[in-house]
Design a protein around this motif. Structure first.
Motif, PDB file in Angstrom:
ATOM      1  N   ARG A 212       0.837  -1.209   0.000  1.00 21.27           N
ATOM      2  CA  ARG A 212       0.000   0.000   0.000  1.00 21.27           C
ATOM      3  C   ARG A 212       0.865   1.250   0.000  1.00 21.27           C
ATOM      4  N   ASP A 215       2.568   1.744  -3.432  1.00 13.60           N
ATOM      5  CA  ASP A 215       1.641   2.240  -4.448  1.00 13.60           C
ATOM      6  C   ASP A 215       1.527   3.766  -4.383  1.00 13.60           C
ATOM      7  N   SER A 241      -2.158  -6.255  -4.240  1.00 12.15           N
ATOM      8  CA  SER A 241      -1.212  -5.174  -4.530  1.00 12.15           C
ATOM      9  C   SER A 241      -1.460  -4.541  -5.896  1.00 12.15           C
TER      10      SER A 241
END
Length: 370
Positions: A212, A215, A241
């Motif tokens: 997370r 990203d 993901s």
């Protein structure tokens, strides 16, 4: 028909020019077995393999006692048959690192010999898809670098023409890695790729949290998040993901890669020519990945992987970590952040045998019995 008459086995230890530290290890030694195959026409081919740290003598022993004697009198042009015969001869120790590394030394030597006899560089003999490949560097992203040093190294790489940098992660607290990566991203901007590598340091819960965070920072890929033998965990992570999952450097058979691809557990494969057992199986993994529309971005061994990724259509990046500079007469050619494969017949590695002879730790010579 030419036959194999002699197999030389050497080993040197290539000490890295800089400290290389990741989340789980630090290594200052790189034992490198080298195999030189001679045939009855006078042709010669040189191949090699490596260990990070220790294990080289075990590879050399398998080569000297089992694999090299089995080559004497065989046709060197039948490298597919030779690879399979040697694999089955050692099937009690396969799949495993020692066997794969030993097979790689022989297989790369056979490809070198055959390419030289046919007057072709490896990148053309294996497919010849392209004549250059973009580079990212790992040398400026090791774990011990401070945040400021990571920024300085990434900016220097960008200035030199590199297209991306890899940063090692796996700090005790995720916020530490966030700070490191955020500083680099802010410095290099959005037009420069950042890859990260956890070196199998996480469990599934940690990896999901890390994905997370990655990203948010537009990270190019999340490499080796968890132990490579836990495919189920990688399936779960890939499902959760948004950052591509990259695996492969710790896998030693074609079947392991097949399982990952078939189950959707990774979207980038980093097949390592030494750890998979040579060029022959490397190409099979790369072409299997093409069938799954998966990119190939190999691990380490840039001098040998450069011609291979120029031979297949689904290769995307070459990792820049100099390995052979001290034992070759010429370095890999780099132009505007791209590696350029050699036009010379063979693997494209110009060994400096005078230097190698001074570094030799072992030297075995296997010939046909009189």
């Amino acid at each position: 028909m030419a036959t194999i008459t002699r197999v030389e086995i050497k080993m040197i230890d290539l000490v890295p020019k800089i400290t290389r530290t990741d989340a789980i290890q630090s290594f200052v030694s790189q034992e490198t077995p080298i195999v030189i195959i001679h045939d009855s026409d006078g042709a010669v081919g040189t191949g090699y393999t490596y260990t990070i740290g220790t294990g080289g003598p075990a590879v050399v022993s398998l080569l000297e006692r089992t694999l090299a004697p089995a080559l004497i009198g065989k046709d060197p042009t039948r490298f597919e048959q030779l690879w399979r015969d040697l694999l089955f001869q050692t099937h009690a120790t396969a799949v495993g690192a020692i066997t794969s590394l030993a097979l790689a030394a022989i297989d790369t030597a056979l490809w070198d010999l055959n390419c030289r006899k046919n007057g072709l560089p490896l990148w053309k003999a294996a497919g010849g898809v392209r004549d250059k490949m973009r580079l990212y560097t790992t040398e400026g992203g090791w774990m011990y670098f401070t945040e400021d040093e990571l920024v300085e190294n990434a900016l220097a790489a960008k200035e030199k023409g590199f297209k991306g940098s890899k940063i090692k992660i796996g700090s005790e607290y995720l916020v530490q890695d966030r700070r490191r990566l955020t500083k680099v991203r802010e410095a290099v901007g959005d037009d420069y790729e950042i890859m990260v590598d956890a070196n199998q340091n996480y469990d599934i819960a940690q990896a999901i949290r890390a994905a997370r965070m990655l990203d948010e920072l537009n990270i190019a890929w999340f490499e080796e998040p968890m132990p490579a033998d836990d495919i189920a965990a990688h399936v779960e992570l890939a499902r959760r993901s948004h950052v591509p999952i990259a695996v492969g450097e710790s896998m030693y058979s074609q079947s392991q890669f097949k399982d990952y691809m078939q189950l959707g557990a990774a979207s980038i494969v980093q097949v390592d020519v030494a750890r998979i057992g040579g060029i022959t199986p490397w190409l099979k993994v790369a072409h299997t990945a093409e069938c799954f529309n998966i990119a190939v971005c190999p691990h380490f061994l840039m001098e040998l992987h450069l011609p291979l990724i120029c031979a297949v259509p689904n290769a995307k990046w070459l990792e820049y970590i100099p390995q052979l500079d001290g034992v070759t007469k010429s370095q890999m050619q780099v132009v505007d952040g791209h590696g350029i494969p050699s036009r010379e017949p063979g693997l494209g590695i110009d060994w400096d045998w005078d230097v190698i002879s001074k570094l030799e730790l072992v030297h075995h010579d296997v010939r046909k019995a009189a």
